[in-house]
Write a protein that holds these residues in place. Sequence first.
Motif, PDB file in Angstrom:
ATOM      1  N   ALA A  73       0.837  -1.201   0.000  1.00 40.85           N
ATOM      2  CA  ALA A  73       0.000   0.000   0.000  1.00 40.85           C
ATOM      3  C   ALA A  73       0.870   1.249   0.000  1.00 40.85           C
ATOM      4  O   ALA A  73       0.569   2.224  -0.699  1.00 40.85           O
ATOM      5  N   TYR A  74       1.943   1.233   0.769  1.00 42.56           N
ATOM      6  CA  TYR A  74       2.836   2.380   0.781  1.00 42.56           C
ATOM      7  C   TYR A  74       3.468   2.580  -0.597  1.00 42.56           C
ATOM      8  O   TYR A  74       3.538   3.713  -1.097  1.00 42.56           O
ATOM      9  N   ALA A  75       3.921   1.505  -1.216  1.00 37.73           N
ATOM     10  CA  ALA A  75       4.528   1.598  -2.548  1.00 37.73           C
ATOM     11  C   ALA A  75       3.538   2.172  -3.560  1.00 37.73           C
ATOM     12  O   ALA A  75       3.904   2.988  -4.416  1.00 37.73           O
ATOM     13  N   ALA A  76       2.278   1.760  -3.461  1.00 43.43           N
ATOM     14  CA  ALA A  76       1.256   2.295  -4.373  1.00 43.43           C
ATOM     15  C   ALA A  76       1.036   3.781  -4.131  1.00 43.43           C
ATOM     16  O   ALA A  76       0.883   4.570  -5.071  1.00 43.43           O
ATOM     17  N   ALA A  77       1.023   4.179  -2.848  1.00 45.79           N
ATOM     18  CA  ALA A  77       0.840   5.591  -2.521  1.00 45.79           C
ATOM     19  C   ALA A  77       2.009   6.430  -3.033  1.00 45.79           C
ATOM     20  O   ALA A  77       1.821   7.551  -3.517  1.00 45.79           O
ATOM     21  N   VAL A  78       3.226   5.894  -2.933  1.00 43.32           N
ATOM     22  CA  VAL A  78       4.397   6.617  -3.432  1.00 43.32           C
ATOM     23  C   VAL A  78       4.294   6.834  -4.933  1.00 43.32           C
ATOM     24  O   VAL A  78       4.624   7.913  -5.450  1.00 43.32           O
ATOM     25  N   ARG A  79       3.831   5.837  -5.662  1.00 32.64           N
ATOM     26  CA  ARG A  79       3.668   5.996  -7.112  1.00 32.64           C
ATOM     27  C   ARG A  79       2.656   7.098  -7.442  1.00 32.64           C
ATOM     28  O   ARG A  79       2.839   7.872  -8.385  1.00 32.64           O
ATOM     29  N   LEU A  80       1.608   7.181  -6.657  1.00 28.09           N
ATOM     30  CA  LEU A  80       0.617   8.238  -6.880  1.00 28.09           C
ATOM     31  C   LEU A  80       1.189   9.606  -6.510  1.00 28.09           C
ATOM     32  O   LEU A  80       0.883  10.603  -7.173  1.00 28.09           O
ATOM     33  N   PHE A  81       2.015   9.646  -5.472  1.00 26.87           N
ATOM     34  CA  PHE A  81       2.707  10.886  -5.126  1.00 26.87           C
ATOM     35  C   PHE A  81       3.621  11.332  -6.273  1.00 26.87           C
ATOM     36  O   PHE A  81       3.614  12.507  -6.663  1.00 26.87           O
ATOM     37  N   VAL A  82       4.397  10.397  -6.823  1.00 29.71           N
ATOM     38  CA  VAL A  82       5.299  10.725  -7.930  1.00 29.71           C
ATOM     39  C   VAL A  82       4.499  11.249  -9.124  1.00 29.71           C
ATOM     40  O   VAL A  82       4.901  12.208  -9.792  1.00 29.71           O
ATOM     41  N   ALA A  83       3.344  10.633  -9.387  1.00 32.35           N
ATOM     42  CA  ALA A  83       2.508  11.090 -10.498  1.00 32.35           C
ATOM     43  C   ALA A  83       2.048  12.531 -10.285  1.00 32.35           C
ATOM     44  O   ALA A  83       1.970  13.322 -11.245  1.00 32.35           O
ATOM     45  N   GLU A  84       1.751  12.903  -9.050  1.00 34.62           N
ATOM     46  CA  GLU A  84       1.350  14.280  -8.773  1.00 34.62           C
ATOM     47  C   GLU A  84       2.519  15.237  -8.995  1.00 34.62           C
ATOM     48  O   GLU A  84       2.341  16.339  -9.521  1.00 34.62           O
ATOM     49  N   GLU A  85       3.724  14.828  -8.597  1.00 36.11           N
ATOM     50  CA  GLU A  85       4.885  15.671  -8.833  1.00 36.11           C
ATOM     51  C   GLU A  85       5.128  15.849 -10.335  1.00 36.11           C
ATOM     52  O   GLU A  85       5.486  16.945 -10.795  1.00 36.11           O
ATOM     53  N   GLN A  86       4.947  14.783 -11.086  1.00 31.66           N
ATOM     54  CA  GLN A  86       5.100  14.888 -12.548  1.00 31.66           C
ATOM     55  C   GLN A  86       4.040  15.808 -13.140  1.00 31.66           C
ATOM     56  O   GLN A  86       4.302  16.539 -14.110  1.00 31.66           O
ATOM     57  N   ASN A  87       2.849  15.787 -12.565  1.00 30.91           N
ATOM     58  CA  ASN A  87       1.805  16.703 -13.033  1.00 30.91           C
ATOM     59  C   ASN A  87       2.177  18.146 -12.717  1.00 30.91           C
ATOM     60  O   ASN A  87       1.861  19.057 -13.491  1.00 30.91           O
ATOM     61  N   HIS A  88       2.862  18.360 -11.584  1.00 29.12           N
ATOM     62  CA  HIS A  88       3.337  19.707 -11.271  1.00 29.12           C
ATOM     63  C   HIS A  88       4.293  20.193 -12.358  1.00 29.12           C
ATOM     64  O   HIS A  88       4.199  21.346 -12.811  1.00 29.12           O
ATOM     65  N   ALA A  89       5.227  19.323 -12.755  1.00 26.42           N
ATOM     66  CA  ALA A  89       6.184  19.698 -13.807  1.00 26.42           C
ATOM     67  C   ALA A  89       5.452  20.025 -15.103  1.00 26.42           C
ATOM     68  O   ALA A  89       5.790  20.994 -15.804  1.00 26.42           O
ATOM     69  N   ARG A  90       4.433  19.232 -15.422  1.00 29.38           N
ATOM     70  CA  ARG A  90       3.652  19.471 -16.641  1.00 29.38           C
ATOM     71  C   ARG A  90       2.944  20.822 -16.587  1.00 29.38           C
ATOM     72  O   ARG A  90       2.977  21.593 -17.556  1.00 29.38           O
ATOM     73  N   MET A  91       2.325  21.117 -15.445  1.00 29.85           N
ATOM     74  CA  MET A  91       1.573  22.372 -15.343  1.00 29.85           C
ATOM     75  C   MET A  91       2.499  23.584 -15.358  1.00 29.85           C
ATOM     76  O   MET A  91       2.172  24.613 -15.962  1.00 29.85           O
ATOM     77  N   LEU A  92       3.642  23.468 -14.719  1.00 30.70           N
ATOM     78  CA  LEU A  92       4.580  24.592 -14.745  1.00 30.70           C
ATOM     79  C   LEU A  92       5.120  24.807 -16.160  1.00 30.70           C
ATOM     80  O   LEU A  92       5.320  25.951 -16.585  1.00 30.70           O
ATOM     81  N   ALA A  93       5.356  23.704 -16.879  1.00 35.91           N
ATOM     82  CA  ALA A  93       5.814  23.832 -18.266  1.00 35.91           C
ATOM     83  C   ALA A  93       4.753  24.520 -19.116  1.00 35.91           C
ATOM     84  O   ALA A  93       5.067  25.386 -19.951  1.00 35.91           O
ATOM     85  N   LEU A  94       3.485  24.173 -18.920  1.00 33.64           N
ATOM     86  CA  LEU A  94       2.408  24.799 -19.681  1.00 33.64           C
ATOM     87  C   LEU A  94       2.212  26.259 -19.288  1.00 33.64           C
ATOM     88  O   LEU A  94       1.863  27.091 -20.128  1.00 33.64           O
ATOM     89  N   LEU A  95       2.438  26.571 -18.013  1.00 35.78           N
ATOM     90  CA  LEU A  95       2.379  27.962 -17.580  1.00 35.78           C
ATOM     91  C   LEU A  95       3.464  28.774 -18.284  1.00 35.78           C
ATOM     92  O   LEU A  95       3.214  29.891 -18.769  1.00 35.78           O
ATOM     93  N   LEU A  96       4.676  28.215 -18.352  1.00 34.72           N
ATOM     94  CA  LEU A  96       5.762  28.900 -19.038  1.00 34.72           C
ATOM     95  C   LEU A  96       5.432  29.088 -20.522  1.00 34.72           C
ATOM     96  O   LEU A  96       5.682  30.157 -21.091  1.00 34.72           O
TER      97      LEU A  96
END
Length: 252
Positions: free
Chosen positions: A73-96
């Motif tokens: 369960a922890y490993a699954a949660a970490v993967r979802l956390f990483v996906a959110e961080e990747q979404n942050h990178a995507r949104m900042l790139a689109l903002l730029l």
Amino acid sequence: MIKTGNANDTTYAAWVEEFEAERRRRAALGDPDWGLGARLPVEIVRSVQKFQVGEDGDGSALTGKADRAGDDAYAAAVRLFVAEEQNHARMLALLLTAGGAGTLEGHWSDAAFVRLRRLMGLKLELLVLMVAEVVSLRYYRALRDGSPDPLASEVARRLLADEERHVPFHCRRLNEGLAPLPRPARRAVTAGWRVLLAGAAVVVAVDHGPALRALGVGRRAFVVDVLRSSAVMASAMADGPVTEPVAGRLTV
């Protein structure tokens, strides 16, 4: 299906549900209207470019360590956390892009953090990761409240909300990881973490000083705010309690 193998799985199954619920909410909400464009001062463009690099990455080192921790369960949660961080990178790139700017290939500060984290085990990697998370909390709050551009403020608001959920998630794991140590040792670890955080906050305040000034935040105030907010997190890591998903949030 997530398999449960120890007492902590119940806690992390709840975190999986929290991350999944946020993923569904985010999908239903959709992205900001990038077509509005963004008018970003050059100081903020350069600053956001550096943060975008920091949010980018595949998270393979962290997910590998989470897998080896033996809690599905922890490993699954970490993967979802990483996906959110990747979404942050995507949104900042689109903002730029909306502001007529591109992204950077890399930045020395991000490379140093990544190199340091990959040399460590899970607990030490999370301590270093928490430095970046806590600095990001103050930075995105400054961008949300101080940017004259509505699109930049909206992106920062969304990223800040995510980071406010990430902090108690990592505090939970660190609290469990430090629990076997005597209380003085736990306090020493978190005191050392706050020293590392202070150094990182100073580096960011200097490196991003022009952008912070444009957002109405002085360098000294930025560092003081970061350190002040870290007290409750250090206490949660060393002694608990740590808030559960949905039921509450750490105040930062």
